[in-house]
Design a protein around this motif. Structure first.
Motif, mmCIF file in Angstrom:
data_model
loop_
_atom_site.group_PDB
_atom_site.id
_atom_site.type_symbol
_atom_site.label_atom_id
_atom_site.label_comp_id
_atom_site.label_asym_id
_atom_site.label_seq_id
_atom_site.Cartn_x
_atom_site.Cartn_y
_atom_site.Cartn_z
ATOM 1 N N ASP A 104 0.910 -1.139 0.060
ATOM 2 C CA ASP A 104 -0.156 0.040 0.133
ATOM 3 C C ASP A 104 0.916 1.324 0.016
ATOM 4 O OD1 ASP A 104 -2.489 -1.505 0.030
ATOM 5 O OD2 ASP A 104 -2.289 -1.591 2.063
ATOM 6 N N SER A 155 -7.239 2.792 0.079
ATOM 7 C CA SER A 155 -8.123 2.817 -0.909
ATOM 8 C C SER A 155 -8.918 4.297 -1.197
ATOM 9 C CB SER A 155 -8.912 1.744 -0.482
ATOM 10 O OG SER A 155 -10.211 1.608 -1.318
ATOM 11 N N TYR A 205 -6.579 4.596 -6.474
ATOM 12 C CA TYR A 205 -6.407 3.191 -5.809
ATOM 13 C C TYR A 205 -7.317 2.724 -5.305
ATOM 14 C CZ TYR A 205 -3.282 0.117 -3.006
ATOM 15 O OH TYR A 205 -2.748 -1.212 -2.234
ATOM 16 N N VAL A 206 -7.489 1.348 -5.719
ATOM 17 C CA VAL A 206 -8.434 0.639 -5.235
ATOM 18 C C VAL A 206 -7.955 -0.287 -4.120
ATOM 19 C CG1 VAL A 206 -10.261 -1.506 -5.905
ATOM 20 C CG2 VAL A 206 -9.712 0.339 -7.420
ATOM 21 N N GLY A 207 -6.966 -0.944 -4.145
ATOM 22 C CA GLY A 207 -6.308 -1.778 -3.132
ATOM 23 C C GLY A 207 -5.898 -3.229 -3.673
#
Length: 210
Positions: A104, A155, A205-207
């Motif tokens: 992340d 996220s 960013y979704v993750g």
């Protein structure tokens, strides 16, 4: 030239929106991008060939081709690779970001005036907006010392890259909750200059999917 763009998801990690427009009267844009998937990661690049027209486009393509050959390399090595590839061109400026879905994290670096902004999804985050610390220089001619930095991301955090065909105040009051493609279109429509090529890349960013 009419603005063109398109939205897509990259490896499930990010949702991207892209909007580009060549200088009116030109058939090619010197502003190009690359979004390359890595093992649970993404490389995002925005390059601006110096000037306009076919020679600027050729310089930008040389940078993109060099990046496409080795997208997994460290960002500093990618900058050096592009610097060598552009020595017989008129040169270009470039901003890079690598998103690591395992950690992340966002790592980014810039040479020249392709602006990078990271806007946090959390309205209470301090700072809410991070700015890419790019260095002056022109790949192919002058390679400065680099300032590679790494930030944690969550996220919903949104990265925006914009070439200098976009007015510098574009990041003020961004409608950050919009879909990435709608946001990219909005920035070009509201802040794109008619005197330059224009390119905006938005990546949310979704993750990690792992």
């Amino acid at each position: 030239m009419t603005a063109v763009g398109g939205s897509f998801a990259a490896s499930g990690l990010v949702e991207c929106g892209i909007c580009a427009r060549a200088l009116p009267g030109e058939t090619e844009s010197g502003d190009l991008h690359l979004v390359a998937s890595l093992p649970n990661g993404i490389l995002i690049a925005v390059v601006d060939g110096l000037g306009h027209g076919c020679e600027a486009a050729a310089a930008a393509r040389a940078a993109v081709d060099s990046l496409r050959d080795a997208p997994h390399e460290a960002l500093a090595d990618l900058m050096q690779r592009c610097h060598l590839a552009l020595r017989k061109t008129r040169g270009a400026v470039l901003s890079l970001a690598m998103i690591d879905g395992d950690r992340d994290q966002l790592t980014w670096v810039g040479i020249g005036n392709v602006e990078g902004t990271l806007v946090r999804a959390d309205p209470m985050a301090k700072p809410r907006r991070e700015v890419l610390p790019h260095r002056g220089g022109v790949l192919g001619y002058q390679m400065p010392s680099l300032r590679v930095s790494t930030l944690p991301i969550a996220s919903g955090d949104t990265l925006v890259f914009a070439t200098d065909g976009v007015g510098s105040g574009f990041h003020t009051d961004l409608p950050i909750g919009w879909r990435p493609q709608d946001l990219a279109d909005h920035i070009v429509d509201c802040h794109g200059k008619e005197t330059d090529d224009v390119l905006v890349v938005v990546a949310r960013y979704v993750g990690s999917v792992s």
